[in-house]
Write an enzyme that holds these catalytic residues in place. Structure first.
Site, PDB file in Angstrom:
ATOM      1  N   LYS A  45       1.027  -1.075  -0.008  1.00 23.82           N
ATOM      2  CA  LYS A  45       0.049   0.053   0.033  1.00 23.82           C
ATOM      3  C   LYS A  45       1.031   1.179   0.046  1.00 23.82           C
ATOM      4  O   LYS A  45       0.227   2.376   0.151  1.00 23.82           O
ATOM      5  CB  LYS A  45      -0.998   0.128   1.207  1.00 23.82           C
ATOM      6  N   LYS A  47       2.349   2.691   2.160  1.00 21.94           N
ATOM      7  CA  LYS A  47       1.942   3.731   3.362  1.00 21.94           C
ATOM      8  C   LYS A  47       2.988   3.442   4.430  1.00 21.94           C
ATOM      9  O   LYS A  47       3.184   2.202   4.923  1.00 21.94           O
ATOM     10  CB  LYS A  47       0.417   3.163   3.721  1.00 21.94           C
TER      11      LYS A  47
HETATM   12  N1  C2G Z   1     -12.537   6.171   5.975  1.00 16.71           N
HETATM   13  C1  C2G Z   1     -13.817   7.170   5.918  1.00 16.71           C
HETATM   14  N2  C2G Z   1     -13.790   8.544   6.128  1.00 16.71           N
HETATM   15  C2  C2G Z   1     -12.487   9.008   6.164  1.00 16.71           C
HETATM   16  C3  C2G Z   1     -11.237   8.173   6.180  1.00 16.71           C
HETATM   17  C4  C2G Z   1     -11.286   6.838   5.958  1.00 16.71           C
HETATM   18  O1  C2G Z   1     -14.855   6.815   5.934  1.00 16.71           O
HETATM   19  N3  C2G Z   1     -12.160  10.505   6.147  1.00 16.71           N
HETATM   20  C5  C2G Z   1     -12.597   4.889   5.956  1.00 16.71           C
HETATM   21  C6  C2G Z   1     -12.274   4.343   4.341  1.00 16.71           C
HETATM   22  O2  C2G Z   1     -12.993   4.535   3.281  1.00 16.71           O
HETATM   23  C7  C2G Z   1     -11.939   2.973   4.717  1.00 16.71           C
HETATM   24  C8  C2G Z   1     -11.545   3.042   6.471  1.00 16.71           C
HETATM   25  O3  C2G Z   1     -12.130   4.301   6.858  1.00 16.71           O
HETATM   26  O4  C2G Z   1     -13.050   2.275   4.838  1.00 16.71           O
HETATM   27  C9  C2G Z   1     -10.206   2.923   6.853  1.00 16.71           C
HETATM   28  O5  C2G Z   1      -9.252   3.961   6.136  1.00 16.71           O
HETATM   29  P1  C2G Z   1      -7.892   3.565   5.741  1.00 16.71           P
HETATM   30  O6  C2G Z   1      -7.266   3.074   6.835  1.00 16.71           O
HETATM   31  O7  C2G Z   1      -7.286   4.659   4.940  1.00 16.71           O
HETATM   32  O8  C2G Z   1      -7.884   2.257   5.051  1.00 16.71           O
HETATM   33  P2  C2G Z   1      -7.317   1.864   3.379  1.00 16.71           P
HETATM   34  O9  C2G Z   1      -5.969   2.371   3.249  1.00 16.71           O
HETATM   35  O10 C2G Z   1      -8.221   2.369   2.726  1.00 16.71           O
HETATM   36  O11 C2G Z   1      -7.267   0.386   3.465  1.00 16.71           O
HETATM   37  O12 C2G Z   1      -7.978  -3.882   1.745  1.00 16.71           O
HETATM   38  C10 C2G Z   1      -8.658  -2.808   1.935  1.00 16.71           C
HETATM   39  C11 C2G Z   1      -7.598  -1.811   2.345  1.00 16.71           C
HETATM   40  O13 C2G Z   1      -6.969  -2.483   3.533  1.00 16.71           O
HETATM   41  C12 C2G Z   1      -8.483  -0.327   2.852  1.00 16.71           C
END
Ligand code: C2G
Length: 132
Positions: A45, A47
């Site tokens: 990712k 990240k």
């Molecule tokens: N999220 C949200 N609103 C935000 C930030 C995040 O609703 N302002 C939601 C994202 O859409 C996600 C969850 O919170 O459903 C977790 O966000 P992240 O930690 O950024 O997850 P991500 O990197 O998108 O990982 O296999 C799927 C991945 O692991 C998803």
């Protein structure tokens, strides 16, 4: 018992994450969070997380909506997880809209995308802190 599953990194836990988890829990009685491992974040990712997997897991386990935290170590484990944990609903924020529709065909889980919380993200927090 209706079981819900969701996936993410959840670094620098913020109210956007909490909004997602709270709404996800409304779709069932038991919420499983598959939490991206440090290796998965780095290798797949691109990240770099502030908190380690163990620290992010500890934070998630303290949230009333979360019932179980499991590791997410690759992109392809979702069908197996859904079967193993008997998830009835798969939920993600709508920044992922369409990306996981295949799970609707490959598993018995319903796929739901919930609106993201605007104006907040881990990246934005880091950028704003760097400006101060
Ligand atoms: N999220 C949200 N609103 C935000 C930030 C995040 O609703 N302002 C939601 C994202 O859409 C996600 C969850 O919170 O459903 C977790 O966000 P992240 O930690 O950024 O997850 P991500 O990197 O998108 O990982 O296999 C799927 C991945 O692991 C998803």
């Amino acid at each position: 018992m209706k079981r819900v599953i969701t996936y993410g990194t959840f670094d620098l836990l913020h109210y956007g994450h909490i909004n997602l988890l709270r709404r996800a829990k409304e779709y069932g009685d038991y919420l499983i969070v598959a939490l991206s491992t440090d290796e998965f974040n780095k290798d797949a990712k691109s990240k770099k997380t502030y908190f380690t997997y163990e620290q992010r897991k500890q934070l998630l386990e303290a949230i009333r909506y979360v019932d179980l935290v499991i590791p997410e170590s690759n992109w392809d484990q979702k069908p197996k997880d859904i079967k193993m944990y008997k998830a009835d609903v798969f939920i993600m924020g709508d920044d992922w809209k369409g990306q996981f529709d295949y799970l609707q065909d490959q598993t018995t889980a319903e796929v739901i995308y919930l609106p993201r919380t605007p104006e907040i993200s881990t990246t934005q927090i880091k950028n704003n802190l760097n400006k101060k």
